[in-house]
Design a protein around this motif. Sequence first.
Motif, PDB file in Angstrom:
ATOM      1  N   ASP A 324       0.919  -1.465  -0.106  1.00 49.01           N
ATOM      2  CA  ASP A 324       0.059   0.101   0.085  1.00 49.01           C
ATOM      3  C   ASP A 324       1.088   1.141   0.051  1.00 49.01           C
ATOM      4  OD1 ASP A 324      -2.348  -1.580  -0.164  1.00 49.01           O
ATOM      5  OD2 ASP A 324      -2.808  -1.260   2.103  1.00 49.01           O
ATOM      6  N   GLU A 325       2.040   1.280   0.732  1.00 51.90           N
ATOM      7  CA  GLU A 325       3.019   2.477   0.655  1.00 51.90           C
ATOM      8  C   GLU A 325       3.342   2.839  -0.938  1.00 51.90           C
ATOM      9  OE1 GLU A 325       7.027   4.169   2.523  1.00 51.90           O
ATOM     10  OE2 GLU A 325       6.389   2.236   3.158  1.00 51.90           O
ATOM     11  N   MET A 326       3.699   1.860  -1.598  1.00 53.12           N
ATOM     12  CA  MET A 326       3.882   1.847  -3.058  1.00 53.12           C
ATOM     13  C   MET A 326       2.799   2.443  -3.683  1.00 53.12           C
ATOM     14  SD  MET A 326       5.984   2.242  -5.283  1.00 53.12           S
ATOM     15  CE  MET A 326       5.989   2.723  -6.932  1.00 53.12           C
ATOM     16  N   VAL A 327       1.588   2.018  -3.576  1.00 54.20           N
ATOM     17  CA  VAL A 327       0.474   2.477  -4.290  1.00 54.20           C
ATOM     18  C   VAL A 327       0.136   3.920  -3.868  1.00 54.20           C
ATOM     19  CG1 VAL A 327      -2.068   2.180  -4.236  1.00 54.20           C
ATOM     20  CG2 VAL A 327      -0.624   0.364  -4.043  1.00 54.20           C
ATOM     21  N   GLY A 328       0.522   4.201  -2.485  1.00 51.25           N
ATOM     22  CA  GLY A 328       0.376   5.592  -2.322  1.00 51.25           C
ATOM     23  C   GLY A 328       1.371   6.810  -3.010  1.00 51.25           C
ATOM     24  N   ARG A 329       2.673   6.278  -2.973  1.00 51.22           N
ATOM     25  CA  ARG A 329       3.672   6.997  -3.782  1.00 51.22           C
ATOM     26  C   ARG A 329       3.481   7.261  -5.074  1.00 51.22           C
ATOM     27  NH1 ARG A 329       9.848   5.414  -1.479  1.00 51.22           N
ATOM     28  NH2 ARG A 329       9.503   5.506   0.825  1.00 51.22           N
ATOM     29  N   PHE A 330       2.852   5.937  -5.816  1.00 49.62           N
ATOM     30  CA  PHE A 330       2.531   5.860  -7.107  1.00 49.62           C
ATOM     31  C   PHE A 330       1.640   7.001  -7.465  1.00 49.62           C
ATOM     32  CE2 PHE A 330      -0.067   3.912 -10.647  1.00 49.62           C
ATOM     33  CZ  PHE A 330       0.902   4.021 -11.774  1.00 49.62           C
ATOM     34  N   GLY A 331       0.507   7.262  -6.835  1.00 50.80           N
ATOM     35  CA  GLY A 331      -0.470   8.149  -7.052  1.00 50.80           C
ATOM     36  C   GLY A 331      -0.141   9.719  -6.840  1.00 50.80           C
ATOM     37  N   ALA A 332       0.702   9.642  -5.564  1.00 54.20           N
ATOM     38  CA  ALA A 332       1.211  11.141  -5.364  1.00 54.20           C
ATOM     39  C   ALA A 332       2.091  11.496  -6.434  1.00 54.20           C
ATOM     40  CB  ALA A 332       1.970  11.174  -4.041  1.00 54.20           C
ATOM     41  N   ARG A 333       2.991  10.898  -6.985  1.00 56.14           N
ATOM     42  CA  ARG A 333       3.963  11.086  -7.987  1.00 56.14           C
ATOM     43  C   ARG A 333       3.120  11.578  -9.102  1.00 56.14           C
ATOM     44  NH1 ARG A 333       8.031  13.620  -7.218  1.00 56.14           N
ATOM     45  NH2 ARG A 333       8.641  12.083  -5.524  1.00 56.14           N
ATOM     46  N   ALA A 334       1.873  10.893  -9.651  1.00 60.84           N
ATOM     47  CA  ALA A 334       1.274  11.333 -10.608  1.00 60.84           C
ATOM     48  C   ALA A 334       0.879  12.755 -10.563  1.00 60.84           C
ATOM     49  CB  ALA A 334       0.136  10.273 -10.793  1.00 60.84           C
ATOM     50  N   ASP A 335       0.635  12.951  -9.571  1.00 66.03           N
ATOM     51  CA  ASP A 335       0.072  14.830  -9.305  1.00 66.03           C
ATOM     52  C   ASP A 335       1.153  15.882 -10.055  1.00 66.03           C
ATOM     53  OD1 ASP A 335      -2.279  13.950  -7.906  1.00 66.03           O
ATOM     54  OD2 ASP A 335      -1.152  14.205  -6.004  1.00 66.03           O
ATOM     55  N   SER A 336       2.269  15.728 -10.267  1.00 63.15           N
ATOM     56  CA  SER A 336       3.348  16.388 -10.754  1.00 63.15           C
ATOM     57  C   SER A 336       3.701  16.251 -12.145  1.00 63.15           C
ATOM     58  CB  SER A 336       4.535  16.362  -9.893  1.00 63.15           C
ATOM     59  OG  SER A 336       5.168  15.215  -9.476  1.00 63.15           O
ATOM     60  N   MET A 337       2.944  15.013 -12.815  1.00 64.26           N
ATOM     61  CA  MET A 337       3.428  14.581 -13.893  1.00 64.26           C
ATOM     62  C   MET A 337       3.198  15.593 -15.090  1.00 64.26           C
ATOM     63  SD  MET A 337       1.613  11.158 -15.769  1.00 64.26           S
ATOM     64  CE  MET A 337       0.024  11.772 -15.789  1.00 64.26           C
ATOM     65  N   PRO A 338       4.196  15.947 -16.007  1.00 61.74           N
ATOM     66  CA  PRO A 338       4.019  16.811 -17.083  1.00 61.74           C
ATOM     67  C   PRO A 338       2.996  16.624 -17.879  1.00 61.74           C
ATOM     68  CG  PRO A 338       6.544  15.760 -16.965  1.00 61.74           C
ATOM     69  CD  PRO A 338       5.384  15.051 -16.090  1.00 61.74           C
ATOM     70  N   VAL A 339       2.066  17.755 -18.072  1.00 64.00           N
ATOM     71  CA  VAL A 339       0.746  17.419 -18.657  1.00 64.00           C
ATOM     72  C   VAL A 339       0.888  17.490 -20.267  1.00 64.00           C
ATOM     73  CG1 VAL A 339      -1.482  18.758 -19.042  1.00 64.00           C
ATOM     74  CG2 VAL A 339      -0.521  18.886 -16.850  1.00 64.00           C
ATOM     75  N   SER A 340       0.482  16.441 -20.634  1.00 62.58           N
ATOM     76  CA  SER A 340       0.526  16.506 -22.429  1.00 62.58           C
ATOM     77  C   SER A 340      -0.008  14.877 -22.741  1.00 62.58           C
ATOM     78  CB  SER A 340       2.229  16.171 -22.811  1.00 62.58           C
ATOM     79  OG  SER A 340       2.209  15.953 -24.193  1.00 62.58           O
ATOM     80  N   ASP A 341      -0.630  15.195 -23.801  1.00 62.00           N
ATOM     81  CA  ASP A 341      -1.285  13.923 -24.290  1.00 62.00           C
ATOM     82  C   ASP A 341       0.049  12.919 -24.635  1.00 62.00           C
ATOM     83  OD1 ASP A 341      -2.777  12.056 -25.581  1.00 62.00           O
ATOM     84  OD2 ASP A 341      -2.899  13.170 -27.486  1.00 62.00           O
ATOM     85  N   GLY A 342       0.012  11.802 -23.999  1.00 63.82           N
ATOM     86  CA  GLY A 342       0.995  10.876 -24.281  1.00 63.82           C
ATOM     87  C   GLY A 342       1.884  10.510 -22.965  1.00 63.82           C
ATOM     88  N   SER A 343       1.763  11.501 -21.920  1.00 59.41           N
ATOM     89  CA  SER A 343       2.514  11.259 -20.568  1.00 59.41           C
ATOM     90  C   SER A 343       1.631  10.479 -19.773  1.00 59.41           C
ATOM     91  CB  SER A 343       2.491  12.773 -19.690  1.00 59.41           C
ATOM     92  OG  SER A 343       3.293  13.514 -20.255  1.00 59.41           O
ATOM     93  N   GLY A 344       2.376   9.481 -19.095  1.00 68.54           N
ATOM     94  CA  GLY A 344       1.568   8.360 -18.306  1.00 68.54           C
ATOM     95  C   GLY A 344       2.476   8.007 -17.166  1.00 68.54           C
ATOM     96  N   HIS A 345       1.697   7.536 -16.129  1.00 73.60           N
ATOM     97  CA  HIS A 345       2.619   6.846 -15.118  1.00 73.60           C
ATOM     98  C   HIS A 345       1.797   5.422 -14.905  1.00 73.60           C
ATOM     99  CE1 HIS A 345       4.833   6.618 -11.513  1.00 73.60           C
ATOM    100  NE2 HIS A 345       4.464   7.127 -10.819  1.00 73.60           N
ATOM    101  N   MET A 346       2.839   4.380 -15.224  1.00 69.51           N
ATOM    102  CA  MET A 346       2.015   3.047 -15.467  1.00 69.51           C
ATOM    103  C   MET A 346       2.538   2.244 -14.368  1.00 69.51           C
ATOM    104  SD  MET A 346       2.019   0.703 -18.909  1.00 69.51           S
ATOM    105  CE  MET A 346       0.972   1.820 -19.971  1.00 69.51           C
ATOM    106  N   LEU A 347       1.675   1.062 -14.056  1.00 65.39           N
ATOM    107  CA  LEU A 347       2.114   0.103 -13.186  1.00 65.39           C
ATOM    108  C   LEU A 347       1.444  -1.147 -14.015  1.00 65.39           C
ATOM    109  CD1 LEU A 347       1.413   0.698  -9.510  1.00 65.39           C
ATOM    110  CD2 LEU A 347       3.565  -0.253 -10.339  1.00 65.39           C
ATOM    111  N   PHE A 348       2.182  -2.217 -14.451  1.00 62.90           N
ATOM    112  CA  PHE A 348       2.027  -3.415 -14.896  1.00 62.90           C
ATOM    113  C   PHE A 348       2.319  -4.620 -14.171  1.00 62.90           C
ATOM    114  CE2 PHE A 348       5.330  -2.040 -17.832  1.00 62.90           C
ATOM    115  CZ  PHE A 348       5.904  -3.283 -17.713  1.00 62.90           C
TER     116      PHE A 348
END
Length: 453
Positions: A324-348
């Motif tokens: 769960d700690e990594m789940v939280g970090r993953f979401g929090a980092r997305a908040d500062s993701m560069p805004v553009s069509d094509g940017s993405g923060h993915m977990l697979f």
Amino acid sequence: MAPPSKARTALAALREDLAGEVFAPGDAGYDEARTVLNAMIDRHPAVIAECANATDVVRAVRFARELDLKVAVRGGGHGGAGAALGHGVLVVDLRRMHAVTVDPAAEAVRVEGGATVSHLDRAGQPYGLATTGGRTSAVGVAGYVLGGGTGWLDRAFGLAVDNLIGVELVTADAEQVHANADENPELFWALHGGGGNFGIATALTLELHELPEFSAALLLCPSESGPDVVRAFREIIRTAPDEAGGAVLYLTGPQAESELRCGALLTYAGGESGLRKLAEPLLALPHEAEVVGPLPYADVQCMLDPPSGLRRDCSAECLSDLPDEMVGRFGARADSMPVSDGSGHMLFPLGGAVATGPRAYPVAYRDASWTVHPCACWTDPAEDERAKGWVRDACADARPWSTGAVCLDFVGDEGPERVRAGLGAGKLLRLEKVKRRYDPDNVFRFNHNVEPV
């Protein structure tokens, strides 16, 4: 460096001999020919040889050796680090060589070196056959497969390189060789993860698998629901059959005012009823949009195709666990993701046939259960450092759970230690010996480079 007169003579001969086309600085079409997906890459090769067949590739390599030029190889040109280009080098461009020939009786396919995943998927689809392909359709098959190759079907069918039957290669000596389990077996081993270090792959033969049905569930949710979406997806995968795969990702639109969203893509190598049962926990969450049902596999491959003309930076970390700690970090980092069509923060997810695949090959990440894959896209060069910093920070967030291995298909030029981590330290010396045999002068160095010893 060859004298100018010798270079001019050799270039004129190459133009005459090639069935394809040759571009040099000043030629009409040169700038278009040196354009790749990542708009940050602005390199000026000495010569670009757009080869039409394997004979052209042999001629191009002979030209490079005659003039003491290093060689870069362009298949799909999708790699974020721009390995398909180099200043002052010969580029062997394989994009004209994109034929795909399916043998349905043998459940095998021959793929030329310039084919993309889209070419491969579309060729197999009429026969109900497929193999593991990249997570976008624009990826070049040869570079992707020889680098390992993870995709939506890897939990069911193994990594792409696990399905490699044979390779047709042009070496640094401009010799055509075949590599398979019986012919040049040591080279064949090295090509299972060692990438383009040993020559130019003019064609690959891959195993195909029956895929009569394929279905997917795509959900789009507000970003604040992201942690719940990730946890639900994690629990689905934890008990799901190997036929299930997919990803969760944060994404935005192209405009500065675009809102952050969390998406979930659950794929299933089977029919809709099995998919819906698996997807129940996701579908029960609040969401803004959904697509659920049977979909052609080749169409799903296109869902995340990146737009061209943008500056790009991507990386990856392979994880042993997804607490769960990594789940939280993953979401929090997305908040500062560069805004553009094509940017993405993915977990697979990995696991399944990836984990049970052959351990002898130089692919180091089979023990990972998840991969985090941040990808930044942007337009303004003034944003370069901020965007690249975001990618580095996203990987740093995941490092406490990193296995230490690297999925090299997802990283650019991050230094020799990352290459070692991708190939496996215990495999490196053996790879270096193969490199010494087939490319002792390191002619093919624009890759995750293995140096000859």
